[in-house]
Structure formats: structure tokens, C-alpha cells
Write a protein that holds these residues in place. Sequence first.
Motif, PDB file in Angstrom:
ATOM      1  N   PRO A  14       0.815  -1.228   0.000  1.00 24.21           N
ATOM      2  CA  PRO A  14       0.000   0.000   0.000  1.00 24.21           C
ATOM      3  C   PRO A  14       0.846   1.273   0.000  1.00 24.21           C
ATOM      4  O   PRO A  14       0.470   2.271  -0.628  1.00 24.21           O
ATOM      5  CB  PRO A  14      -0.820  -0.115   1.299  1.00 24.21           C
ATOM      6  CG  PRO A  14      -0.858  -1.579   1.592  1.00 24.21           C
ATOM      7  CD  PRO A  14       0.482  -2.102   1.143  1.00 24.21           C
ATOM      8  N   SER A  15       1.990   1.240   0.693  1.00 28.43           N
ATOM      9  CA  SER A  15       2.862   2.418   0.691  1.00 28.43           C
ATOM     10  C   SER A  15       3.448   2.656  -0.687  1.00 28.43           C
ATOM     11  O   SER A  15       3.573   3.804  -1.131  1.00 28.43           O
ATOM     12  CB  SER A  15       3.988   2.246   1.723  1.00 28.43           C
ATOM     13  OG  SER A  15       3.479   2.248   3.034  1.00 28.43           O
ATOM     14  N   ILE A  16       3.824   1.564  -1.377  1.00 25.22           N
ATOM     15  CA  ILE A  16       4.320   1.705  -2.744  1.00 25.22           C
ATOM     16  C   ILE A  16       3.248   2.323  -3.624  1.00 25.22           C
ATOM     17  O   ILE A  16       3.515   3.233  -4.421  1.00 25.22           O
ATOM     18  CB  ILE A  16       4.757   0.340  -3.311  1.00 25.22           C
ATOM     19  CG1 ILE A  16       6.010  -0.154  -2.581  1.00 25.22           C
ATOM     20  CG2 ILE A  16       5.035   0.436  -4.819  1.00 25.22           C
ATOM     21  CD1 ILE A  16       6.423  -1.558  -2.972  1.00 25.22           C
ATOM     22  N   ASP A 153      -1.434   0.974   9.714  1.00 22.98           N
ATOM     23  CA  ASP A 153      -2.448   1.167   8.681  1.00 22.98           C
ATOM     24  C   ASP A 153      -1.840   1.924   7.504  1.00 22.98           C
ATOM     25  O   ASP A 153      -1.774   3.154   7.510  1.00 22.98           O
ATOM     26  CB  ASP A 153      -3.640   1.940   9.246  1.00 22.98           C
ATOM     27  CG  ASP A 153      -4.728   2.189   8.216  1.00 22.98           C
ATOM     28  OD1 ASP A 153      -4.622   1.654   7.089  1.00 22.98           O
ATOM     29  OD2 ASP A 153      -5.686   2.921   8.534  1.00 22.98           O
ATOM     30  N   THR A 154      -1.367   1.192   6.513  1.00 20.64           N
ATOM     31  CA  THR A 154      -0.830   1.832   5.313  1.00 20.64           C
ATOM     32  C   THR A 154      -1.869   1.907   4.197  1.00 20.64           C
ATOM     33  O   THR A 154      -1.638   2.571   3.185  1.00 20.64           O
ATOM     34  CB  THR A 154       0.409   1.071   4.807  1.00 20.64           C
ATOM     35  OG1 THR A 154       0.075  -0.301   4.575  1.00 20.64           O
ATOM     36  CG2 THR A 154       1.548   1.145   5.819  1.00 20.64           C
ATOM     37  N   THR A 156      -5.098   3.136   4.441  1.00 23.21           N
ATOM     38  CA  THR A 156      -5.827   4.409   4.425  1.00 23.21           C
ATOM     39  C   THR A 156      -5.030   5.526   3.771  1.00 23.21           C
ATOM     40  O   THR A 156      -5.567   6.260   2.926  1.00 23.21           O
ATOM     41  CB  THR A 156      -6.244   4.804   5.851  1.00 23.21           C
ATOM     42  OG1 THR A 156      -7.086   3.782   6.400  1.00 23.21           O
ATOM     43  CG2 THR A 156      -7.001   6.119   5.849  1.00 23.21           C
ATOM     44  N   PRO A 157      -3.739   5.705   4.108  1.00 28.35           N
ATOM     45  CA  PRO A 157      -2.949   6.697   3.367  1.00 28.35           C
ATOM     46  C   PRO A 157      -2.912   6.417   1.870  1.00 28.35           C
ATOM     47  O   PRO A 157      -2.895   7.359   1.070  1.00 28.35           O
ATOM     48  CB  PRO A 157      -1.549   6.560   3.994  1.00 28.35           C
ATOM     49  CG  PRO A 157      -1.791   6.057   5.369  1.00 28.35           C
ATOM     50  CD  PRO A 157      -2.964   5.126   5.236  1.00 28.35           C
ATOM     51  N   MET A 158      -2.909   5.130   1.501  1.00 29.27           N
ATOM     52  CA  MET A 158      -2.923   4.781   0.078  1.00 29.27           C
ATOM     53  C   MET A 158      -4.198   5.287  -0.588  1.00 29.27           C
ATOM     54  O   MET A 158      -4.150   5.933  -1.649  1.00 29.27           O
ATOM     55  CB  MET A 158      -2.813   3.265  -0.092  1.00 29.27           C
ATOM     56  CG  MET A 158      -2.949   2.796  -1.537  1.00 29.27           C
ATOM     57  SD  MET A 158      -3.143   0.997  -1.688  1.00 29.27           S
ATOM     58  CE  MET A 158      -4.816   0.781  -1.037  1.00 29.27           C
ATOM     59  N   VAL A 159      -5.335   5.003   0.025  1.00 27.59           N
ATOM     60  CA  VAL A 159      -6.614   5.415  -0.557  1.00 27.59           C
ATOM     61  C   VAL A 159      -6.694   6.938  -0.668  1.00 27.59           C
ATOM     62  O   VAL A 159      -7.094   7.487  -1.710  1.00 27.59           O
ATOM     63  CB  VAL A 159      -7.791   4.877   0.289  1.00 27.59           C
ATOM     64  CG1 VAL A 159      -9.116   5.471  -0.190  1.00 27.59           C
ATOM     65  CG2 VAL A 159      -7.846   3.350   0.219  1.00 27.59           C
ATOM     66  N   ALA A 288       9.658   3.356   4.998  1.00 23.56           N
ATOM     67  CA  ALA A 288       8.559   3.579   5.936  1.00 23.56           C
ATOM     68  C   ALA A 288       8.174   2.282   6.634  1.00 23.56           C
ATOM     69  O   ALA A 288       7.874   2.275   7.837  1.00 23.56           O
ATOM     70  CB  ALA A 288       7.354   4.160   5.200  1.00 23.56           C
ATOM     71  N   THR A 289       8.199   1.185   5.898  1.00 21.16           N
ATOM     72  CA  THR A 289       7.882  -0.120   6.479  1.00 21.16           C
ATOM     73  C   THR A 289       8.903  -0.500   7.547  1.00 21.16           C
ATOM     74  O   THR A 289       8.548  -1.024   8.612  1.00 21.16           O
ATOM     75  CB  THR A 289       7.854  -1.201   5.381  1.00 21.16           C
ATOM     76  OG1 THR A 289       6.845  -0.862   4.418  1.00 21.16           O
ATOM     77  CG2 THR A 289       7.555  -2.578   5.965  1.00 21.16           C
TER      78      THR A 289
END
Length: 448
Positions: A14-16, A153-154, A156-159, A288-289
Motif C-alpha cells: 500500500p505504501s508503494i 495502517d498503510t 488508508t494513506p494509500m486510498v 517507511a515499512t
Amino acid sequence: MLKHWKVILLLAIPSIASFASMTVTGTISLIMVGHMGALVIAIVGVTNIIMYNVFAIFSGIGHTVNYLVAQSYGANDMKKGIERTYIALYLTVVVSVIIIIVGIFASDIILRAIAGNDHLALAGSEYLTLRFYAMAFGIFNFVFHGFLRGIGDTKTPMVLSIASNLLMIFFTYVLIHGQLGFPDMDLGGAGLAILVGEAFGFFGCLYVYFVKLNSRYHTRSKVKYNHAESKLILGESGKLGLQEFSLSISMFIFTVFVSRLGTEALAANEIALNVMSFGFMPAFAFGATATILVGQYVGNGTPVHARRIGTETAVMGVLLLLLLGTLEFVLAGPIARIFTDNAEVIHLVTLLIMISAFLQIFDGLLNIYAGGLRGIGDTTFLLWTSLLTGFGIFVPSAYLFIFVLDWGSIGAWLSLYLFIFVFCALVMLRFYRTDWTSIQTKKAQETV
């Protein structure tokens, strides 16, 4: 091992996607405005460097929230995590006001000082002002995303990032060309599009933090002023912000050096950096991970496991960057032609992409191991190493290669290679020479 890799991927993917949406948006926007000419590309390039520096100065707030909340989450002490997040948000209010004031009164002055070109400053001042307004929202978004990533929670930032960046792409298209009944604003439209996207992301973050997460973490709690915690947040934010700023100001000086080589060289440099940002994307994501997982393991009292998972995160990140670098090296020419039809710029961009293709591996290792060090709160080392390598190696070697040895743009990027390689080596050495058995969560120092 496989269990850890699954956890890493569930956080990293999700961060990617989140960072990818930013990178793709920047690329698409550059393509849409790029055909207005080399001057516009140069304006966007110089503005991006300015914004990178502004973000870097204040990004320490988000980085601090990220690793402190991760430690609080791992320790099952989210009351402390919420308290620290509120303090960071109060600080961000002050920062955003400063950014807006600078945008209103100093955009033209900044462009003239950096570019040394009245024509560029006149053409780009409105765009830069809008980017300052957008950054005021962007700093808040980074702090909220830091909190969300800290609790693992990665998604929600992705969305939120994808939605915001889709809005940016849409409004960039309709505003620079006057489509669908919207006014034709040229480059100013691209700046307004970024402002709209960042503002949307901000209100999305407000909803998630204060409404959606309130029942679980009591995010609407009253937080009293705590001098010790405020001092901790300010100190850590300052160190991490100065670390990022030292990197960004080094890149700024690098860009100033390149700008003296001419508009075509500056345009080629901006395009090459834009392409290289596809390597920054997974590097930032895995970094970040590493911060999240290392911070959480430190919080739950198992720092030795934190060291192991930091290593596994680095292995996974490098494998992905090796594949990406190979593709960029092979497809350097076709990629360059996507951005411009200027033959001189295409030739230079192709060479720069080939040079930078495998530089991304070292940049990835740097980001991941630095993320691990942030997770344990080793912020002082990161600050001093950044200053040493940025101003002791990068800037002097860039000047030497560009102007003394007369290697031009190629020399500029060779200096970037040297800088990232040395910085990477020092951070990796620090990571593995740390006594992980003695690592504890970061605590505020009470004053008597």
C-alpha cells in the motif's frame, strides 16, 4: 522468514501504491505541461526543488509522529501516542501559517534568487505561490499519514493519496487546456490542481483521524500541555527535519549548478529526476515499512527481532529496485522521448537515466536502513551523517565534476552517485554496529 515477508509486503505494497500515485501524478503533470516548452519544464523543476526543501524542513514532524506512534502502538500505550500526535498537530498549525505567508509575499523573490532569471521568475511566480498553499495542507497530510502508518495502517494513506492524486491529474488536464468548461489557466492551472488535491487529502485525513478512529483510540481526547513531551517532539522533529533539509538543500545546490549549464540541461535534469523518482517510490515505501516494524518491535520489548526484520525489509526492497533499474536502463531512450521532442534534451536524458538506473539500489538501501534507525530513535546520527555527506562530499564533488573537470551534466550525476553510495555505507554500518539488546522506546526527559 516467509511469515515476516508477508507482513513486510502487506505494509509495503500500500505504501508503494501511495508513493506511486504521487510519482505518476508528477510524471503525468510534467508530460501535460512539458510540451509548453523547456522554460515551463525548467519552472516546474525549480519549483519542485523549492517545494522539496520546504517539505524537508518541516517533514521531521511527520517522521517523528511515525516512529513514536509505532513505538507506542507496539507498547500498547496509544494514550501516549495520541498525546504526542496532538502536540505535533499544534506545531503543524504554526508551520502551515508560516508557509502560507511566505507563499503570499516571497514567491517572486525566491524564484529570482534561485534561477537568476527574471523571465523564469515572472512566468513561474503564480505557480510557485499556489504550490506554497498546497504545501500548507501537505504538511498536515504527512503528519496524519505518519500516525496511520505508525499503527500499521498503510491502506488508508494509500486510498487518500490515490484519490487526491487522481483529482490533481483531472484538474491539471482541464485547467491547463480549458477543457469541460473550465478556464484555460496554463501553468497556473497545474498549480491550482495540486492545491485542490492536497486540500481534499487534508479533509479526508480529518475525517479518518477525528471520526473514524475515535471509538478505537479516543482521538478526540483533550490533551493538556506537557512540557517534556513537547520538548521531545520539537527536538526530534527538528533533527529529522534538518536531516531531510540538508539532503534537499544539497539537491538544491546541485540543481543551481546544473542550471548554469543552460535551459536544456536543466530540463533534462528534471526529467531524469522524475524518472528516478520511480525508484524513490519503493525505496520510501520500504523505508517507511522498516520504521513501522522496527518501532513496533522496539515498543513491545523485542529489539533483536527489530534488527532481523529490518534486514529482511532491505533484502526485499533491493530485489524490487534491481528489477526496476534494469528496465529503466534498457528502455532509457524510449522513456526520454515520452517527455519531450527536443533532440538535445532526449540525448542527455537517455544518458542520465542509464547512469541513475542502478543508483536506485543504493538509494533504496539508504532509505530502508535509515528507516530502521528512525524506528529506534537514532535521529542524531542520521542528522550528522546527512550534513557530513551532503556538504562534505556531494556539493564539493558536484562543483568539481561540473565546473573544474568540465564533465557537465554527466559529472553532476556522478557526484550524486558518490554521495548516495557513501551515505548508504555509513547508515548500513551504523545499523549493524548498534547494540540492539540495549534499545528502548524513546522517552521524554522530565525537568525538575
